[in-house]
Design a protein around this motif. Sequence first.
Motif, PDB file in Angstrom:
ATOM      1  N   ILE A   1       0.843  -1.158  -0.020  1.00 27.83           N
ATOM      2  CA  ILE A   1      -0.114   0.094  -0.130  1.00 27.83           C
ATOM      3  C   ILE A   1       0.678   1.259   0.131  1.00 27.83           C
ATOM      4  O   ILE A   1       0.379   2.243   0.171  1.00 27.83           O
ATOM      5  CB  ILE A   1      -0.806   0.200   1.286  1.00 27.83           C
ATOM      6  CG1 ILE A   1      -0.246  -0.015   2.470  1.00 27.83           C
ATOM      7  CG2 ILE A   1      -2.078  -0.855   1.081  1.00 27.83           C
ATOM      8  CD1 ILE A   1      -1.091   0.015   3.795  1.00 27.83           C
TER       9      ILE A   1
ATOM     10  N   GLN B   1       4.459  -0.720   3.470  1.00 24.86           N
ATOM     11  CA  GLN B   1       3.702  -1.464   4.272  1.00 24.86           C
ATOM     12  C   GLN B   1       2.634  -1.790   3.422  1.00 24.86           C
ATOM     13  O   GLN B   1       2.542  -1.931   2.218  1.00 24.86           O
ATOM     14  CB  GLN B   1       2.898  -0.354   4.965  1.00 24.86           C
ATOM     15  CG  GLN B   1       3.835   0.615   5.978  1.00 24.86           C
ATOM     16  CD  GLN B   1       4.789  -0.046   6.839  1.00 24.86           C
ATOM     17  OE1 GLN B   1       4.292  -0.949   7.495  1.00 24.86           O
ATOM     18  NE2 GLN B   1       5.891   0.330   6.692  1.00 24.86           N
ATOM     19  N   THR B   2       1.768  -2.864   4.142  1.00 27.32           N
ATOM     20  CA  THR B   2       0.844  -3.841   3.375  1.00 27.32           C
ATOM     21  C   THR B   2      -0.501  -3.758   3.884  1.00 27.32           C
ATOM     22  O   THR B   2      -0.659  -3.344   5.319  1.00 27.32           O
ATOM     23  CB  THR B   2       1.371  -5.132   3.469  1.00 27.32           C
ATOM     24  OG1 THR B   2       1.566  -5.578   4.897  1.00 27.32           O
ATOM     25  CG2 THR B   2       2.425  -5.214   2.612  1.00 27.32           C
TER      26      THR B   2
ATOM     27  N   GLU C   1      -7.777   1.131  17.013  1.00 27.88           N
ATOM     28  CA  GLU C   1      -6.604   0.162  16.189  1.00 27.88           C
ATOM     29  C   GLU C   1      -5.508   0.836  15.928  1.00 27.88           C
ATOM     30  O   GLU C   1      -5.503   2.131  15.993  1.00 27.88           O
ATOM     31  CB  GLU C   1      -7.359   0.034  14.599  1.00 27.88           C
ATOM     32  CG  GLU C   1      -6.351  -0.715  13.816  1.00 27.88           C
ATOM     33  CD  GLU C   1      -6.853  -0.482  12.181  1.00 27.88           C
ATOM     34  OE1 GLU C   1      -6.389  -1.375  11.529  1.00 27.88           O
ATOM     35  OE2 GLU C   1      -7.256   0.733  12.038  1.00 27.88           O
ATOM     36  N   ILE C   2      -4.200   0.033  16.191  1.00 25.20           N
ATOM     37  CA  ILE C   2      -2.972   0.728  15.898  1.00 25.20           C
ATOM     38  C   ILE C   2      -2.519   0.145  14.418  1.00 25.20           C
ATOM     39  O   ILE C   2      -2.496  -1.083  14.268  1.00 25.20           O
ATOM     40  CB  ILE C   2      -2.057   0.086  17.016  1.00 25.20           C
ATOM     41  CG1 ILE C   2      -2.386   0.398  18.347  1.00 25.20           C
ATOM     42  CG2 ILE C   2      -0.586   0.758  16.747  1.00 25.20           C
ATOM     43  CD1 ILE C   2      -2.823   1.719  18.740  1.00 25.20           C
ATOM     44  N   GLY C   3      -2.187   1.108  13.643  1.00 22.19           N
ATOM     45  CA  GLY C   3      -1.489   0.767  12.353  1.00 22.19           C
ATOM     46  C   GLY C   3      -2.745   0.768  11.301  1.00 22.19           C
ATOM     47  O   GLY C   3      -3.096  -0.220  10.729  1.00 22.19           O
TER      48      GLY C   3
ATOM     49  N   TYR D   1      -8.433  -0.020   5.685  1.00 20.75           N
ATOM     50  CA  TYR D   1      -9.320  -1.206   5.324  1.00 20.75           C
ATOM     51  C   TYR D   1      -9.981  -1.890   6.524  1.00 20.75           C
ATOM     52  O   TYR D   1     -11.094  -1.916   6.753  1.00 20.75           O
ATOM     53  CB  TYR D   1      -8.699  -2.200   4.365  1.00 20.75           C
ATOM     54  CG  TYR D   1      -9.551  -3.155   4.211  1.00 20.75           C
ATOM     55  CD1 TYR D   1     -10.712  -3.302   3.246  1.00 20.75           C
ATOM     56  CD2 TYR D   1      -9.526  -4.471   4.734  1.00 20.75           C
ATOM     57  CE1 TYR D   1     -11.654  -4.382   3.125  1.00 20.75           C
ATOM     58  CE2 TYR D   1     -10.201  -5.616   4.186  1.00 20.75           C
ATOM     59  CZ  TYR D   1     -11.249  -5.596   3.643  1.00 20.75           C
ATOM     60  OH  TYR D   1     -12.131  -6.860   3.294  1.00 20.75           O
ATOM     61  N   GLN D   2      -9.189  -2.243   7.371  1.00 15.79           N
ATOM     62  CA  GLN D   2      -9.179  -2.980   8.597  1.00 15.79           C
ATOM     63  C   GLN D   2     -10.445  -1.684   9.439  1.00 15.79           C
ATOM     64  O   GLN D   2     -11.174  -2.489  10.140  1.00 15.79           O
ATOM     65  CB  GLN D   2      -8.037  -3.364   9.448  1.00 15.79           C
ATOM     66  CG  GLN D   2      -8.471  -3.940  10.955  1.00 15.79           C
ATOM     67  CD  GLN D   2      -8.912  -5.298  10.902  1.00 15.79           C
ATOM     68  OE1 GLN D   2      -8.341  -6.144  10.562  1.00 15.79           O
ATOM     69  NE2 GLN D   2     -10.220  -5.418  11.416  1.00 15.79           N
TER      70      GLN D   2
ATOM     71  N   ILE E   1      -4.641   4.461  14.632  1.00 14.57           N
ATOM     72  CA  ILE E   1      -3.468   5.699  14.687  1.00 14.57           C
ATOM     73  C   ILE E   1      -2.530   4.987  13.535  1.00 14.57           C
ATOM     74  O   ILE E   1      -2.248   3.676  13.787  1.00 14.57           O
ATOM     75  CB  ILE E   1      -2.867   5.592  16.184  1.00 14.57           C
ATOM     76  CG1 ILE E   1      -3.924   5.873  17.309  1.00 14.57           C
ATOM     77  CG2 ILE E   1      -1.532   6.482  16.348  1.00 14.57           C
ATOM     78  CD1 ILE E   1      -3.410   5.896  18.756  1.00 14.57           C
ATOM     79  N   GLU E   2      -1.785   5.729  12.919  1.00 12.38           N
ATOM     80  CA  GLU E   2      -1.001   5.645  11.989  1.00 12.38           C
ATOM     81  C   GLU E   2       0.555   6.147  12.089  1.00 12.38           C
ATOM     82  O   GLU E   2       0.277   7.333  12.102  1.00 12.38           O
ATOM     83  CB  GLU E   2      -1.517   5.658  10.755  1.00 12.38           C
ATOM     84  CG  GLU E   2      -0.375   5.466   9.451  1.00 12.38           C
ATOM     85  CD  GLU E   2       0.103   4.056   9.643  1.00 12.38           C
ATOM     86  OE1 GLU E   2      -0.226   2.951   9.606  1.00 12.38           O
ATOM     87  OE2 GLU E   2       1.177   4.091   9.269  1.00 12.38           O
TER      88      GLU E   2
ATOM     89  N   LEU F   1       0.270   7.843   5.066  1.00 13.78           N
ATOM     90  CA  LEU F   1      -0.696   6.894   5.143  1.00 13.78           C
ATOM     91  C   LEU F   1      -1.828   7.403   5.998  1.00 13.78           C
ATOM     92  O   LEU F   1      -3.210   7.216   5.491  1.00 13.78           O
ATOM     93  CB  LEU F   1      -0.015   5.526   5.757  1.00 13.78           C
ATOM     94  CG  LEU F   1       0.853   4.984   4.533  1.00 13.78           C
ATOM     95  CD1 LEU F   1       1.325   3.777   5.400  1.00 13.78           C
ATOM     96  CD2 LEU F   1       0.190   4.143   3.451  1.00 13.78           C
TER      97      LEU F   1
ATOM     98  N   ASP G   1       2.596   7.755  17.091  1.00  8.14           N
ATOM     99  CA  ASP G   1       2.920   6.234  17.730  1.00  8.14           C
ATOM    100  C   ASP G   1       1.877   5.626  18.391  1.00  8.14           C
ATOM    101  O   ASP G   1       1.524   6.089  19.622  1.00  8.14           O
ATOM    102  CB  ASP G   1       4.175   6.549  18.205  1.00  8.14           C
ATOM    103  CG  ASP G   1       4.962   5.290  18.758  1.00  8.14           C
ATOM    104  OD1 ASP G   1       4.199   4.029  18.683  1.00  8.14           O
ATOM    105  OD2 ASP G   1       6.260   5.061  18.849  1.00  8.14           O
ATOM    106  N   GLY G   2       1.411   4.509  17.871  1.00  9.27           N
ATOM    107  CA  GLY G   2       0.403   3.977  18.562  1.00  9.27           C
ATOM    108  C   GLY G   2       0.595   3.076  19.923  1.00  9.27           C
ATOM    109  O   GLY G   2      -0.206   2.974  20.718  1.00  9.27           O
TER     110      GLY G   2
ATOM    111  N   ALA H   1       0.179  -4.429  13.237  1.00  7.69           N
ATOM    112  CA  ALA H   1       1.823  -4.382  13.054  1.00  7.69           C
ATOM    113  C   ALA H   1       2.308  -5.359  14.670  1.00  7.69           C
ATOM    114  O   ALA H   1       1.672  -5.182  15.406  1.00  7.69           O
ATOM    115  CB  ALA H   1       2.359  -3.030  13.208  1.00  7.69           C
TER     116      ALA H   1
ATOM    117  N   PRO I   1       6.608  -4.942  11.172  1.00  2.81           N
ATOM    118  CA  PRO I   1       6.581  -4.783  12.415  1.00  2.81           C
ATOM    119  C   PRO I   1       6.223  -3.402  12.938  1.00  2.81           C
ATOM    120  O   PRO I   1       6.110  -2.478  12.134  1.00  2.81           O
ATOM    121  CB  PRO I   1       8.288  -4.401  12.569  1.00  2.81           C
ATOM    122  CG  PRO I   1       8.717  -4.342  11.012  1.00  2.81           C
ATOM    123  CD  PRO I   1       7.791  -4.873  10.188  1.00  2.81           C
TER     124      PRO I   1
END
Length: 235
Positions: A78, A82-83, A107-109, A114-115, A129-130, A135, A157-158, A175, A228
């Motif tokens: 993406i 990242q993916t 959600e972290i990341g 999508y998630q 949080i991203e 992104l 930072d999550g 992640a 990670p």
Amino acid sequence: MLLVFLLLAVNACVDRNARRSNDADDWAAQRARMVRDQLAARDITDERVLAAMGDVKRHEFVPPAQRSYAYDDHPLPIGNGQTISQPYVVALMTQLLKLQGNEKILEIGTGSGYQAAVLARLVKEVYTIELEPDLATSAKERLRQLGYENVRVRSGDGFFGWPEAAPFDAILCTAAAPRVPEKLVDQLRDGGRIVLPLDRGGEQELVTGIKRGDDLRVRSHGPVLFVPMRGKVRE
Ligand code: SAH
């Protein structure tokens, strides 16, 4: 001989593109197949999760060059290295949260968002949080355009969670972390669940933790492969 091979190869490409035409009906059909073959045929049994996965337009969350693979059974790039996770992994993590509908989730990341969109169909409020500002900005804009009004996106930072919005009924990390970040457990309500991939020296396993007082009861759900979690958790 070579000519025959070339003709066959061209033909295969044409077929593939025909099967993957971009009209809405075709996307819906691909999504229905994804739900049937990749989720229901495995161990995704939560009807609400299956419905949400059948609803959210995954192709809107992947870069244009990856769109024709949006409903395939694997993760996709993406940007920023990242993916977006494989659909099955998104569904599995969501199912493990055992959502009822009234929850407030962290959600972290965020990644593509999508998630977060899948969660948004299933709960009351999603906070996400991203770490990568680019992104975070594009996910926020995408979610807004697609009408997901119950999702808040923040860049940061999550590891530190989102204390102003705590406590959360559930927390999901997309992640892999070397340990469960303690601040996230602090921000979980008593009885709440956290789901995350734990990095155990190269191998990763998906775990759920249920908070009971000062205790976190952790259970493993098998091996996974995530990018990670970076930032403070690695210091
Ligand atoms: N949930 C995403 C996929 C996430 S990939 C989706 O549905 O598309 C994991 C994401 O976690 C990446 O975008 C990465 O930048 C982000 N990340 C890594 N470390 C992080 C941290 N400490 N805090 C917040 N996000 C982090």
